[in-house]
Design a protein around this motif. Structure first.
Motif, PDB file in Angstrom:
ATOM      1  N   ARG A   3     -46.257 -12.194 -11.284  1.00 12.46           N
ATOM      2  CA  ARG A   3     -46.559 -13.629 -11.276  1.00 12.46           C
ATOM      3  C   ARG A   3     -45.514 -14.397 -12.078  1.00 12.46           C
ATOM      4  N   ALA A   4     -45.235 -13.950 -13.282  1.00 11.56           N
ATOM      5  CA  ALA A   4     -44.283 -14.653 -14.149  1.00 11.56           C
ATOM      6  C   ALA A   4     -42.898 -14.717 -13.506  1.00 11.56           C
ATOM      7  N   LYS A   5     -42.447 -13.615 -12.933  1.00 19.83           N
ATOM      8  CA  LYS A   5     -41.129 -13.589 -12.288  1.00 19.83           C
ATOM      9  C   LYS A   5     -41.098 -14.510 -11.069  1.00 19.83           C
TER      10      LYS A   5
ATOM     11  N   GLY B  69     -39.206 -19.862  -8.655  1.00 19.71           N
ATOM     12  CA  GLY B  69     -39.593 -20.989  -7.816  1.00 19.71           C
ATOM     13  C   GLY B  69     -40.484 -20.673  -6.641  1.00 19.71           C
ATOM     14  N   CYS B  70     -41.058 -19.481  -6.582  1.00 23.60           N
ATOM     15  CA  CYS B  70     -42.016 -19.171  -5.521  1.00 23.60           C
ATOM     16  C   CYS B  70     -43.316 -19.910  -5.788  1.00 23.60           C
ATOM     17  N   ASP B  71     -44.038 -20.213  -4.735  1.00 21.27           N
ATOM     18  CA  ASP B  71     -45.394 -20.709  -4.919  1.00 21.27           C
ATOM     19  C   ASP B  71     -46.263 -19.480  -5.166  1.00 21.27           C
TER      20      ASP B  71
ATOM     21  N   GLY C 122     -55.511 -10.192  -7.955  1.00 21.84           N
ATOM     22  CA  GLY C 122     -54.516 -10.309  -6.909  1.00 21.84           C
ATOM     23  C   GLY C 122     -53.772 -11.619  -6.997  1.00 21.84           C
ATOM     24  N   LEU C 123     -52.697 -11.694  -6.224  1.00 24.85           N
ATOM     25  CA  LEU C 123     -51.921 -12.923  -6.137  1.00 24.85           C
ATOM     26  C   LEU C 123     -51.142 -12.934  -4.842  1.00 24.85           C
ATOM     27  N   ALA C 124     -50.758 -14.138  -4.439  1.00 32.35           N
ATOM     28  CA  ALA C 124     -49.890 -14.309  -3.279  1.00 32.35           C
ATOM     29  C   ALA C 124     -48.582 -14.913  -3.747  1.00 32.35           C
ATOM     30  N   LEU C 125     -47.517 -14.499  -3.110  1.00 30.80           N
ATOM     31  CA  LEU C 125     -46.195 -15.062  -3.357  1.00 30.80           C
ATOM     32  C   LEU C 125     -45.729 -15.671  -2.045  1.00 30.80           C
TER      33      LEU C 125
ATOM     34  N   ILE D 123     -38.620 -12.815  -2.745  1.00 30.16           N
ATOM     35  CA  ILE D 123     -39.913 -12.120  -2.770  1.00 30.16           C
ATOM     36  C   ILE D 123     -39.714 -10.636  -2.512  1.00 30.16           C
ATOM     37  N   GLY D 124     -38.814 -10.303  -1.598  1.00 26.81           N
ATOM     38  CA  GLY D 124     -38.533  -8.896  -1.315  1.00 26.81           C
ATOM     39  C   GLY D 124     -38.118  -8.126  -2.557  1.00 26.81           C
ATOM     40  N   LYS D 125     -37.292  -8.744  -3.393  1.00 28.80           N
ATOM     41  CA  LYS D 125     -36.868  -8.091  -4.637  1.00 28.80           C
ATOM     42  C   LYS D 125     -38.040  -7.879  -5.586  1.00 28.80           C
ATOM     43  N   LEU D 126     -38.962  -8.834  -5.617  1.00 28.75           N
ATOM     44  CA  LEU D 126     -40.108  -8.728  -6.531  1.00 28.75           C
ATOM     45  C   LEU D 126     -41.092  -7.632  -6.124  1.00 28.75           C
ATOM     46  N   VAL D 127     -41.235  -7.400  -4.833  1.00 25.32           N
ATOM     47  CA  VAL D 127     -42.278  -6.486  -4.363  1.00 25.32           C
ATOM     48  C   VAL D 127     -41.731  -5.204  -3.729  1.00 25.32           C
TER      49      VAL D 127
END
Length: 150
Positions: A87-89, A94-96, A129-132, A139-143
């Protein structure tokens, strides 16, 4: 109350249709609670990003069915502790982010949920849970290290 929420572009502009949407839920949740978390989060994503809803689907009998998300939504699993970091990243780039604090599955009373969250700082919140929602590469890098929810 301070917030680090991302401002969502208005519907209808090209930037209002994000390239990627993923939901990440706590891998330790029982299947029913994981499904609940994903559903609650997805409903809010749809409200925040109406451009994600595709055109109605018309079957061979010419019956219209509601449009679905044309870019898809991967539902991934991560350890609960990782959700806070993700979430923090995501916020930082700038992701919602639509997050679902654990307090939401501890009551069926929304006002009680609001009161429970109100006494916890952002840094101390834990999530089911959370949505990006945002750029595909970011987003690909985060997940990248998380598998589909099983």
């Amino acid at each position: 109350m301070a917030t680090d929420a991302v401002v969502v572009p208005s519907a209808g502009t090209p930037s209002s249709v994000p390239e990627r949407c993923v939901i990440v839920v706590d891998a330790a949740l029982p299947v029913g609670r994981a499904a609940n978390a994903a559903a609650v989060i997805a409903l809010t994503v749809g409200q925040r990003h109406p451009g994600l809803v595709g055109a109605p689907l018309i079957d061979a009998s010419q019956v219209a069915h509601p449009g679905l998300i044309p870019i898809g939504i991967a539902v991934l699993a991560a350890e609960q502790g990782a959700l806070t970091a993700i979430r923090a990243k995501a916020v930082a780039i700038g992701c919602d982010v639509v997050d679902f604090p654990v307090q939401g599955q501890q009551t069926t009373d929304y006002e009680a949920f609001q009161r429970a969250v109100a006494v916890v700082t952002t840094a101390e919140l834990r999530y089911v849970g959370l949505a990006l929602v945002g750029p595909r590469k970011a987003i690909g890098k985060l997940v990248a290290n998380f598998a589909l929810l099983k």
